[in-house]
Design an enzyme around this catalytic site. Structure first.
Site, short mmCIF file in Angstrom:
data_model
loop_
_atom_site.label_atom_id
_atom_site.label_comp_id
_atom_site.label_asym_id
_atom_site.label_seq_id
_atom_site.Cartn_x
_atom_site.Cartn_y
_atom_site.Cartn_z
CD GLU A 257 34.11 33.15 1.48
OE1 GLU A 257 32.37 33.75 1.26
OE2 GLU A 257 34.81 32.69 2.63
CD GLU B 50 31.79 36.69 4.67
OE1 GLU B 50 31.14 36.11 5.07
OE2 GLU B 50 31.68 37.12 3.43
#
Ligand code: IFM
Length: 451
Positions: free
Chosen positions: A361, A176
């Site tokens: 995720e 991320e």
């Protein structure tokens, strides 16, 4: 709570997904390991959490889930659930306490043991090299804003690769990058908690440069199956007002497009450059070739829809979040499985074509409790079922989707929210550290079992 997915909710099972599709669960080092063990150095999360007002109850990752000692039992949970894979990360500060220089053998050995434990149970190890715990000694030097950070990161990557690289099923460089940079240096919500546009622009560029450096070094060592994990939100304008539409386009550029566009196309989106370009490091264009070198797969983290409105009272990007009508999770995030389908198809059409994608995720936080030895979490079961439906639909529309990792295996340290937000499919009692599989774990076990 009801999910407002327009997609039909159906009980999909392993058989509905392509052969070899991976079902796994994910965690990250600082969130589960227990950072006080094994000679790890301080990270910027330790100091961020120790500063009043940053983290709920000022909690930190010192003990977390104590996976440092309990990894065997945790891997048993995955094996018993019939999962195929475990996604974990390596802590830079555990392995190189000062960020550069001396290696902490004890820390490195932990990842060796963990890798063995994963493999011994017939699971695939999927490694993320950096999931947010910048060594504090490097934060002193500016961390992600320092122009040399890609070289420091590259050296760390080689230390990890020497120890466990030959046994990994896949390797992601960074988790991320938007959170590493924008969320942490512009919005200030995560460590190091900066709110500075120059720091934001520099870290947004340097984190990609570090990704490129890691890919180059690992390629030189003959490694395959290299990628990056990027988070995306389903950004929509709060209304039909042209100003809101423009605000959503700007946020889409900073939050969703910046990283994938740099990697897949070698440039940054104009709507984001409009605000950030003056603050990028000089000569940034010369780095774009290294940033956009080929990867072997893309990791996609997806959780929610975000409505965006125009904010004329603040400087660029002139945006503010707006609340929609969809059901929300404990995080306040709007549940929108259709956003995952649309994202995956958009990534295929606009950016990566047939490149393998993994949903690295996806999951939700809820205020779960153990009652009579069980955790009833119908909201999470519905969330998972609906997002499975979205992935299934995306595959039908031609997306080369190879796997799904539930976030998270365990309730864990949810950063600025401390231990209050529970994402796990396994409940953790943070007093006793006892693990209790939730109903969603049993649902997943049922869904993915091989007949
Ligand atoms: O817990 C985090 C994880 O570390 C990164 N992706 C989002 C999760 C939920 O907020």
């Amino acid at each position: 709570m009801t999910s407002s997915s327009p997609l039909a909710r159906s009980a999909l099972t392993r058989k509905d997904f392509p052969n070899g599709f991976l079902f796994g669960a994910a965690t990250a080092a600082y969130q589960v390991e227990g950072h006080k063990f094994g000679g790890a150095g301080p990270t910027h999360w330790d100091t961020f959490a120790a500063t009043p007002g940053n983290v709920l109850r000022a909690e930190d990752g010192a003990l977390a889930c104590d996976q440092y000692h309990r990894y065997g039992a945790d891997m048993d949970l995955l094996k018993d659930g019939g999962f195929d894979a475990y996604r974990f990360s390596t802590s830079w500060a555990r392995v190189i306490p000062e960020g550069r220089g001396a290696v902490n053998r004890e820390g490195l050995d932990y990842y060796d043991r963990l890798t063995d434990a994963i493999l011994e149970r017939g699971l695939e190890p999927h490694l993320t090299l950096y999931h947010w715990e910048m060594p504090a000694a490097l934060t002193d030097l500016g961390g992600w804003t320092n122009p040399d950070v890609h070289l420091w990161f590259g050296d760390f990557v080689e230390v990890i690769d020497d120890k466990i690289g030959d046994r990994m099923a896949s390797v992601a460089t960074i988790n991320e990058p938007w959170c590493v940079s924008y969320l942490s240096h512009f919005l200030g919500h995560h460590a190091p908690g900066r709110r500075d546009i120059r720091a934001a622009a520099r870290s947004m560029h340097h984190v990609l440069k570090a990704h490129g450096e890691a890919i180059a070094r690992l390629r030189d060592r003959g490694r395959k199956n290299l990628g990056i994990v990027i988070n995306f939100e389903h950004t929509q304008p709060a209304s039909d007002d042209p100003n809101d539409i423009q605000a959503a386009a700007t946020q889409d550029a900073t939050n969703n497009r910046w990283f994938i566009e740099a990697i897949a196309k070698g440039h940054y989106p104009q709507e984001a450059l409009a605000g950030l370009e003056p603050h990028l490091p000089k000569g940034w264009q010369d780095d774009m070739a290294a940033i956009s070198q080929p990867i072997d797969w893309l990791g996609v983290n997806y959780y929610f829809r975000q409505l965006v409105a125009h904010d004329g009272s603040s400087p660029w990007p002139h945006t503010k979040p707006a609340q929609g009508h969809l059901a929300t999770t404990q995080m306040g995030w709007e549940i929108c499985p259709e956003g995952l389908r649309a994202l995956l198809v958009n990534l295929k059409d606009r950016y990566v074509g047939d490149l393998p994608i993994m949903v690295t995720e996806n999951g939700m936080a809820w205020d779960d409790h153990v009652k009579n030895g069980v955790v009833h979490d119908p909201e999470r079961c519905a969330y998972i079922t609906d997002h499975m439906g979205a992935m299934h639909q995306a595959i039908a529309e031609g997306v080369n989707l190879k796997g799904f990792f539930y976030w998270s295996l365990l309730d864990n340290y949810e950063w600025a929210f401390g231990y209050e937000r529970r994402f796990g499919m396994v409940h953790v009692d943070f007093e006793t550290l006892q693990r209790t599989p939730k109903a969603s774990y049993h649902m997943l076990k049922d869904l993915i079992k091989r007949s």
